[in-house]
Design a protein around this motif. Sequence first.
Motif, PDB file in Angstrom:
ATOM      1  N   ARG A 364       0.911  -1.125   0.033  1.00  0.00           N
ATOM      2  CA  ARG A 364      -0.250   0.014  -0.295  1.00  0.00           C
ATOM      3  C   ARG A 364       0.980   1.158   0.041  1.00  0.00           C
ATOM      4  O   ARG A 364       1.661   1.622   0.917  1.00  0.00           O
ATOM      5  CB  ARG A 364      -0.800  -0.038   1.189  1.00  0.00           C
ATOM      6  CG  ARG A 364      -1.998   0.767   1.160  1.00  0.00           C
ATOM      7  CD  ARG A 364      -3.245   0.530   2.033  1.00  0.00           C
ATOM      8  NE  ARG A 364      -2.917   0.560   3.297  1.00  0.00           N
ATOM      9  CZ  ARG A 364      -3.677   0.220   4.421  1.00  0.00           C
ATOM     10  NH1 ARG A 364      -4.844  -0.394   4.206  1.00  0.00           N
ATOM     11  NH2 ARG A 364      -3.389   0.374   5.525  1.00  0.00           N
ATOM     12  N   ASP A 401      -8.840  -6.431   3.107  1.00  0.00           N
ATOM     13  CA  ASP A 401      -9.423  -5.110   3.534  1.00  0.00           C
ATOM     14  C   ASP A 401     -10.180  -5.064   4.748  1.00  0.00           C
ATOM     15  O   ASP A 401     -10.407  -3.876   5.223  1.00  0.00           O
ATOM     16  CB  ASP A 401     -10.292  -4.874   2.159  1.00  0.00           C
ATOM     17  CG  ASP A 401     -11.526  -5.711   2.177  1.00  0.00           C
ATOM     18  OD1 ASP A 401     -11.648  -6.828   2.748  1.00  0.00           O
ATOM     19  OD2 ASP A 401     -12.479  -5.557   1.218  1.00  0.00           O
ATOM     20  N   LYS A 406      -7.738   0.879   7.676  1.00  0.00           N
ATOM     21  CA  LYS A 406      -7.437   1.714   6.330  1.00  0.00           C
ATOM     22  C   LYS A 406      -6.344   2.842   6.434  1.00  0.00           C
ATOM     23  O   LYS A 406      -6.027   3.368   7.474  1.00  0.00           O
ATOM     24  CB  LYS A 406      -8.858   2.515   6.238  1.00  0.00           C
ATOM     25  CG  LYS A 406      -9.996   1.444   6.012  1.00  0.00           C
ATOM     26  CD  LYS A 406     -11.306   2.442   5.857  1.00  0.00           C
ATOM     27  CE  LYS A 406     -12.469   1.556   5.738  1.00  0.00           C
ATOM     28  NZ  LYS A 406     -12.512   0.498   4.611  1.00  0.00           N
TER      29      LYS A 406
END
Length: 415
Positions: A364, A401, A406
């Motif tokens: 990420r 996820d 997040k």
Amino acid sequence: MAARLMAVAAVVATGALVAGCGGGPQSGGGKVSGDAIKLGVITDLSGVYSELAGKNAVEAVQMAVDDFKKKHGDDAVTKNIEVSSADHQNKPEIANTTAREMYDRDGVDAIFDVPTSSAALAVATVAGQNKKLYFNNGAATTELTGDQCNPYTYHYAYDTYMLAHGTGTTVTEQGAKQWYIIYPDYAFGQDMNRSFTDAIKAAGGTVGTADPTPFPNDNFSTFMTKAPNLKPKPDVLGTMQAGGDLVNVVKQYNEFGLRAKGVDLAVGLMFDTDIKSIGVGPLAGTLFTTAWFWNMDDQSRKWADRFMDRTGTRPTFDHAANYSATTQYLEAVQRAGSDDADAVRKELDGYKFEDFFARNAQFRAADHSVTHDSYLVKVKSQDQVKEDFDFTELVEKIPADEAFRKASDSGCKMP
């Protein structure tokens, strides 16, 4: 002192370290500095985390190097790949000094492993200052991808959010509403306490008391005596210790008969090496969250069999993560045609992949968390164990996820 810091140093190149000996895209030196890639492993070779990481973390990195060279042969960006290792003794000041020596003196391109969150954060600081890559596989603190993130550090295997939102949430939803948490008093334990407390509250539970414990520690009797006498009485003792400290907690939990006194046990982080040391019997049915386990499917078992042939033991998820991270780094160097850290970062940021360790995985870019599926598991009963280290039964897969927070919630401000 120097001998203590650099416990093992192994040069693992095929052929002499001479420019032009390799055939692939960078034969003759090219963009690979010194026509060699240098990898460093900073780990616990002698302390409470030496079984779950330690010498076999070094071996996992070496195994990845060997497989990379076998796969690419003469087309490899270089045939000269060196691995060195050091014992940080779970001390951040030693980790700091060792990382500086590896990057500055030894010319190491990337550092791997580094269990113990305080040591991991120290290495991350050095990596950022030196603009050299660092793949943390052994530590759990979310600070690596939070306020202390930097462009050169990747958090690869797991973190406290992943652990808490698997185990803390599930155990609370199953009825353990009142918790007593004990945690090692350093960065990892403090972060585990925060993450578990948040998850427990979100699931409708309460942490009545949370006590820090010395690290490392072999005597938890004060906390075992305290637990059943707290008001309100806890449904569960949540232990946030790991490695040798966890082994001591569970043994003393059983010695003090807390389960019979109505206080169940929840484990924040556990490795197969811990279960081996404690025994299946005292842990049967215990839920915990893991990044990977060696016999979860044929792909994992195949790699674990190769690792066992090489080391004589089954791998922990730390060992598997070190192999995976090393492979992904080397493949990124191969794609970039260079070991320049910024060139390699461009190949990694946003990159999606899947291997025996990391499923549905991504580097990420926003916070350098390497997200992937994780697993809620429980310890088998003794009659279910079919072979040594066959300790873990899958309860639920947690999609990538959901397993990791997040990026927008991380607090990372990537330069």
